[in-house]
Design a protein around this motif. Sequence first.
Motif, PDB file in Angstrom:
ATOM      1  N   HIS A  39       2.362  -1.654  -9.188  1.00 47.27           N
ATOM      2  CA  HIS A  39       3.654  -2.258  -8.831  1.00 47.27           C
ATOM      3  C   HIS A  39       4.331  -2.810 -10.080  1.00 47.27           C
ATOM      4  N   VAL A  68       6.953   1.088  -7.179  1.00 46.24           N
ATOM      5  CA  VAL A  68       5.502   1.313  -7.199  1.00 46.24           C
ATOM      6  C   VAL A  68       5.229   2.753  -7.628  1.00 46.24           C
ATOM      7  N   ARG A  69       4.231   2.896  -8.485  1.00 41.48           N
ATOM      8  CA  ARG A  69       3.728   4.215  -8.870  1.00 41.48           C
ATOM      9  C   ARG A  69       2.382   4.411  -8.179  1.00 41.48           C
ATOM     10  N   GLU A  70       2.139   5.612  -7.642  1.00 41.31           N
ATOM     11  CA  GLU A  70       0.883   5.906  -6.940  1.00 41.31           C
ATOM     12  C   GLU A  70       0.006   6.823  -7.782  1.00 41.31           C
ATOM     13  N   ARG A  96      -4.447   4.186  -6.509  1.00 36.97           N
ATOM     14  CA  ARG A  96      -4.213   2.913  -7.198  1.00 36.97           C
ATOM     15  C   ARG A  96      -2.703   2.714  -7.228  1.00 36.97           C
ATOM     16  N   PHE A  97      -2.276   1.550  -6.752  1.00 36.87           N
ATOM     17  CA  PHE A  97      -0.842   1.271  -6.723  1.00 36.87           C
ATOM     18  C   PHE A  97      -0.478   0.419  -7.928  1.00 36.87           C
ATOM     19  N   TYR A 130       0.827  -1.217   0.000  1.00 35.47           N
ATOM     20  CA  TYR A 130       0.000   0.000   0.000  1.00 35.47           C
ATOM     21  C   TYR A 130       0.854   1.257   0.000  1.00 35.47           C
ATOM     22  N   GLY A 131       1.941   1.237  -0.757  1.00 35.91           N
ATOM     23  CA  GLY A 131       2.754   2.431  -0.888  1.00 35.91           C
ATOM     24  C   GLY A 131       3.823   2.525   0.190  1.00 35.91           C
ATOM     25  N   TYR A 133       0.594   9.693 -12.120  1.00 37.50           N
ATOM     26  CA  TYR A 133       1.015   9.294 -10.778  1.00 37.50           C
ATOM     27  C   TYR A 133       1.751  10.450 -10.106  1.00 37.50           C
TER      28      TYR A 133
END
Length: 367
Positions: free
Chosen positions: A258, A301-303, A255-256, A59-60, A281
């Motif tokens: 990965h 990971v991009r958020e 939205r993550f 979760y980031g 992101y």
Amino acid sequence: MGYKVMELVCIIGAGFAGSVVARELAEAGRRVHVIDKRPHIAGNAYDEYDAHGVLIHNYGPHIFHTNSERIFEYLSRFTAWRPYEHRVRAVLDGKTYPFPINRDTLNQLYGLNLDEAGAAVFLERVREPRDPVLTSEDVVLNSVGRDLYEKFFLNYTRKQWGLEPSQLKAGVAARIPVRTNTDDRYFTDTFQAMPKDGYTKMFEAMLDHPNICVELGVDFEDVRDSLRPAHLVYTGPIDAYFRYCYGRLPYRSLRFEHAHLPGVQRFQEVGTVNYPNDFGYTRITEFKHMTGQQHSGTSIVREYPQAEGDPYYPIPRAENEALFQRYEALAAREKNVTFVGRLAQYKYYNMDQVVGAALAAAKQIIG
Ligand code: FAD
Ligand code: UDP
């Protein structure tokens, strides 16, 4: 199990709030039943090895930092630590700059050669004094002025929250300091470290107590009418507890995305790179910086911020806080129920603050 649990304390949520309260009550001799609707413990701090064997935060990025020795010592009962100081760069027009803004940021961005006093004079010249400082726009304009505001803050904030900085309370942007020295750490807290074997292992140790029973994959909504606990501790969204009787309390979601990059030892120079003005992101995080793991590949990971989805952030603005207060008034009238945590208290808490709130809540329950 059946829900004939009259003597039990029931805890909804196995994140920091629920797990710390569980441990404290268990040690005080109470029998504790923890449920979480997710298939795992640790809440948003959950980490695990991905399919490629890299430890990631699902979760980031979660970086532990605190000025409280008491809280650091408390968690140290359940984990050893790996010292880690987080660093962030922001990309503007393809070039990377230290972030939070420090003297090097100013010198690199404007082609200057300021010393510390010169940086202070520069900021004094460009800042737009605001009084009172009420919103996140006020905070940033008041400290660094319009150009830096537009370059580093305006679009990132729009992306992250779907709102203008002027619509958010001052506390959001006030999380980010401005420095005239060259310190490029994201946090300056006294204690900055990552749990040596990860967050999930730390939670396993915290919940490993003969008085604690954990049940995963159970939604409170599905069992609430059959629960008869002596006391309930609720760490989910407060509006959900009251079945949205005053309407939805807004939470921001993410939205993550990965990704694993085989054969890439290092994807970026620091743990997190922010993209204030480009892409959907906000930031990319490379986990190996934080965990120190050796691996032939790397995982990132991009958020992508979004309105719908799991609730991750309370949205600090006056109208939301007014709505929260209505729910809080209902909460105060609930007998034998404690509301604690980032979702239940609708507070933009860091992990250490949740631990602090949970320790206080447990103390109150124990009496
Ligand atoms: P949560 O961790 O959200 O736990 C609540 C639990 O309750 C969840 O597991 C949920 O599944 C469960 N639950 C909810 N409703 C129900 C239900 N109806 N039935 C059963 N279970 C339910 N903090 C830092 O200090 N440093 C950081 O670097 C940092 N980075 C972050 C990055 C991101 C992207 C996010 C979103 C947060 C970050 N945080 C960070 C904040 C940190 O995640 C929180 O402070 C902390 O995890 C909150 O703990 P909690 O127990 O209050 O909530
Ligand atoms: N922020 C920004 N630009 C950045 C980083 C942060 O404008 O490059 C603002 C934005 O409004 C963000 C807030 O500062 O929501 C707090 O940032 P932080 O990194 O503390 O957010 P979190 O890690 O909690 O998502």
